[in-house]
Design a protein around this motif. Structure first.
Motif, short mmCIF file in Angstrom:
data_model
loop_
_atom_site.label_atom_id
_atom_site.label_comp_id
_atom_site.label_asym_id
_atom_site.label_seq_id
_atom_site.Cartn_x
_atom_site.Cartn_y
_atom_site.Cartn_z
N GLU A 24 10.60 8.18 8.51
CA GLU A 24 11.56 7.14 8.85
C GLU A 24 11.24 6.52 10.21
O GLU A 24 11.38 5.30 10.41
N HIS A 25 10.80 7.35 11.14
CA HIS A 25 10.49 6.86 12.47
C HIS A 25 9.29 5.90 12.44
O HIS A 25 9.37 4.78 12.96
N ILE A 26 8.19 6.33 11.85
CA ILE A 26 6.98 5.50 11.92
C ILE A 26 7.13 4.23 11.09
O ILE A 26 6.57 3.19 11.44
N VAL A 27 7.88 4.30 9.99
CA VAL A 27 8.08 3.11 9.17
C VAL A 27 8.88 2.05 9.94
O VAL A 27 8.61 0.85 9.84
N GLN A 28 9.84 2.49 10.73
CA GLN A 28 10.68 1.53 11.44
C GLN A 28 10.03 0.99 12.72
O GLN A 28 10.29 -0.15 13.10
N TRP A 29 9.19 1.80 13.38
CA TRP A 29 8.69 1.42 14.69
C TRP A 29 7.21 1.09 14.73
O TRP A 29 6.66 0.84 15.80
N ALA A 35 -4.35 3.34 3.95
CA ALA A 35 -3.69 4.57 3.51
C ALA A 35 -4.09 5.75 4.39
O ALA A 35 -3.23 6.57 4.75
N ARG A 36 -5.35 5.84 4.74
CA ARG A 36 -5.78 6.93 5.62
C ARG A 36 -5.16 6.79 7.00
O ARG A 36 -4.72 7.78 7.61
N PHE A 37 -5.11 5.56 7.49
CA PHE A 37 -4.46 5.32 8.77
C PHE A 37 -3.00 5.76 8.73
O PHE A 37 -2.51 6.43 9.64
N PHE A 38 -2.30 5.37 7.67
CA PHE A 38 -0.90 5.73 7.53
C PHE A 38 -0.69 7.23 7.49
O PHE A 38 0.14 7.79 8.22
N LEU A 39 -1.45 7.93 6.66
CA LEU A 39 -1.27 9.37 6.51
C LEU A 39 -1.67 10.12 7.78
O LEU A 39 -1.01 11.10 8.16
N GLU A 40 -2.73 9.67 8.45
CA GLU A 40 -3.13 10.31 9.69
C GLU A 40 -2.11 10.06 10.80
O GLU A 40 -1.86 10.94 11.64
N THR A 41 -1.51 8.88 10.80
CA THR A 41 -0.44 8.60 11.76
C THR A 41 0.76 9.49 11.49
O THR A 41 1.35 10.07 12.42
N TRP A 42 1.12 9.61 10.24
CA TRP A 42 2.26 10.45 9.84
C TRP A 42 2.00 11.91 10.22
O TRP A 42 2.90 12.62 10.66
N PHE A 43 0.77 12.36 10.07
CA PHE A 43 0.41 13.76 10.33
C PHE A 43 0.08 14.01 11.79
O PHE A 43 -0.36 15.10 12.15
N ASP A 92 0.80 -1.22 0.00
CA ASP A 92 0.00 0.00 0.00
C ASP A 92 0.84 1.27 0.00
O ASP A 92 0.29 2.37 -0.13
N LEU A 93 2.14 1.14 0.17
CA LEU A 93 3.02 2.30 0.22
C LEU A 93 4.32 1.98 -0.49
O LEU A 93 4.97 0.97 -0.18
N VAL A 94 4.69 2.82 -1.46
CA VAL A 94 5.92 2.61 -2.24
C VAL A 94 6.84 3.80 -2.03
O VAL A 94 6.45 4.95 -2.27
N LEU A 95 8.07 3.51 -1.58
CA LEU A 95 9.06 4.54 -1.30
C LEU A 95 10.37 4.21 -1.98
O LEU A 95 10.60 3.08 -2.43
N THR A 96 11.25 5.22 -2.03
CA THR A 96 12.62 5.02 -2.49
C THR A 96 13.57 5.57 -1.44
O THR A 96 13.15 6.28 -0.52
N ILE A 125 2.61 -0.43 9.63
CA ILE A 125 3.01 0.34 8.45
C ILE A 125 4.10 -0.38 7.68
O ILE A 125 4.03 -0.50 6.45
N LEU A 126 5.08 -0.91 8.38
CA LEU A 126 6.16 -1.65 7.72
C LEU A 126 5.61 -2.84 6.92
O LEU A 126 6.13 -3.17 5.85
N SER A 127 4.54 -3.45 7.41
CA SER A 127 4.01 -4.65 6.77
C SER A 127 3.39 -4.37 5.41
O SER A 127 3.09 -5.30 4.66
#
Length: 315
Positions: A244-249, A218-226, A195-199, A253-255
Motif C-alpha cells: 500500500e505504501h509503495i503504490v501510493q508514494w 515487474a522486476r523493478f516493482f518486486l525488488e522495490t517491494w522486497f 503491468d500490475l493487477v490488484l484487488t 508504480i502507480l502509473s
C-alpha cells in the motif's frame, strides 16, 4: 669653437602603437578555424542522423515469448496450514495449470533467505524467483494457499489480461486504498500499459491474489517491494501494508497499476471482510482461516473442495 649638441631627450614618450605583426598570423590561421568549425558541424550532423547505427542504438527490451503463458505461484506454509489441506491446494493449482498449459511454482517459507523478515514476505521473493526460472512467461499470478481456483474455464491471458478486457475491468480515477485515499488510479491508463493487477477488500489492498506482467518494470516493482527498508519496518500487515505504501508514494508504480473488482480474481468466503464468493466466480479464498488454526482452513474448504473437483472433472 662651437660643437653640435646632441638632441635633447623629451620627457613625453611617443604614443603607443600596436604591433601589426600578429595580423598576418591571424590571417594565416583563419582558414584552419573555418575548417575546424566545418568539421565539427558535419560531425554533429553525422552523429544526430545515425540513429540506426549500433553506436547510438538503445537496446530493445526483451519480449517474452509466452512459454509458458502464465506461472502460478503459491507459498506453502506448513506452520499455518496442515498437510492434508496443502495437498489439496497443490492438486488444485496443478490441475488448473495443466488444463491451460501453465506452469506452477510452489515455494516453501524456508526456501529463501529473508534476513529475519516475517515469513509472509516469501510471496514477493517467490514471484521474483518465478521470473528468473521462467523468463519467457507472459504473466506471474500469485495466489496464496488460503483458497482454491473454482472455475477452470477462465483463462488468465484471454479473460482478464487481454488489453480490451482489462480496460473494461479497470477502476479508473479510483482511490488506491479505500475508502477515501487521495491517491487514485490513473484515469487515462490503457489496458496494454498495465503491468500490475490488484484487488481491494474492506480493509485495503489485497496481496493474496495479484497478477504481474513479465517485464523489466515487474522486476523493478518486486525488488522495490522486497527492499530491506520495507521489510525491516514494523508494518502491521508486513508486505501488504508495504505494498500500500509503495503504490501510493511511487508514481512509477502507480502509473502501471490497475485495480479490478474483487470477485474477478479474489472472492472471499462468507463472513470474511470482502466481496462474497458466488457460484461461477474464478477463485474463492478463506483469508482468515489460518488465524484460527491449521485445521480451520481444511474445515472451511471442504464444501468447496468437492465443488472444484466436480468443476474440473466436467471440463
Amino acid at each position: 669653437m662651437h660643437f653640435a649638441l646632441p638632441p635633447r631627450k623629451t620627457s613625453r614618450p611617443p604614443p603607443y602603437l600596436p604591433r601589426t605583426s600578429r595580423l598576418p598570423g591571424l590571417r594565416r590561421t583563419r582558414p584552419k578555424l573555418i575548417a575546424l568549425a566545418g568539421l565539427f558541424f558535419f560531425t554533429l550532423i553525422y552523429l544526430v542522423t545515425r540513429s540506426g547505427s549500433e553506436w547510438n542504438a538503445v537496446p530493445s527490451p526483451r519480449v517474452p515469448k509466452g512459454n509458458p503463458p502464465v506461472v502460478l505461484v503459491t507459498v506453502l506454509d506448513a506452520s499455518k496450514y496442515n498437510g492434508a489441506y496443502l495437498e489439496t491446494v497443490k492438486q488444485n493449482r496443478l490441475q488448473y495449470a495443466e488444463k491451460h498449459g501453465y506452469k506452477t511454482l510452489f515455494a516453501k517459507i524456508t526456501e529463501y533467505d529473508l534476513a529475519g523478515s516475517p515469513f509472509s514476505w516469501t510471496a514477493v521473493v517467490a514471484m521474483l524467483d518465478a521470473l528468473s526460472k521462467f523468463p519467457d512467461t507472459h504473466y506471474v499470478w500469485f495466489l496464496d494457499a488460503s483458497g482454491f481456483i473454482m472455475n477452470p474455464n477462465i483463462k488468465l491471458e484471454d479473460d482478464i489480461m487481454q488489453p480490451a478486457k482489462l480496460e473494461a475491468l479497470m477502476k479508473k480515477d479510483f482511490p488506491v486504498v479505500p475508502p477515501d485515499s487521495i491517491i487514485k488510479t490513473f484515469s487515462r491508463l490503457k489496458g496494454q500499459d498495465v503491468d500490475l493487477v490488484l484487488t481491494q477488500d474492506q480493509e485495503g489492498l489485497s496481496s493474496g491474489s495479484l497478477i504481474v506482467r513479465n517485464s523489466e518494470w515487474a522486476r523493478f516493482f518486486l525488488e522495490t517491494w522486497f527492499n530491506p527498508l520495507y521489510r525491516s519496518y514494523s508494518f502491521q500487515k508486513a508486505e501488504t501494508h508495504a505494498l500500500e505504501h509503495i503504490v501510493q508514494w511511487h508514481p512509477t508504480i502507480l502509473s502501471r497499476l490497475a485495480i479490478i473488482d474483487q470477485r474477478t480474481i479474489n472472492s472471499y468466503i462468507k463472513g470474511a471482510e470482502g466481496d462474497e464468493y458466488q457460484e461461477g466466480d474464478f477463485v474463492i479464498r478463506f483469508p482468515d482461516c489460518a488465524l484460527i488454526g491449521p485445521q480451520a482452513c481444511e474445515s472451511q474448504s471442504l464444501v468447496y473442495l468437492q465443488a472444484w473437483r466436480r468443476a474440473f472433472a466436467s471440463t
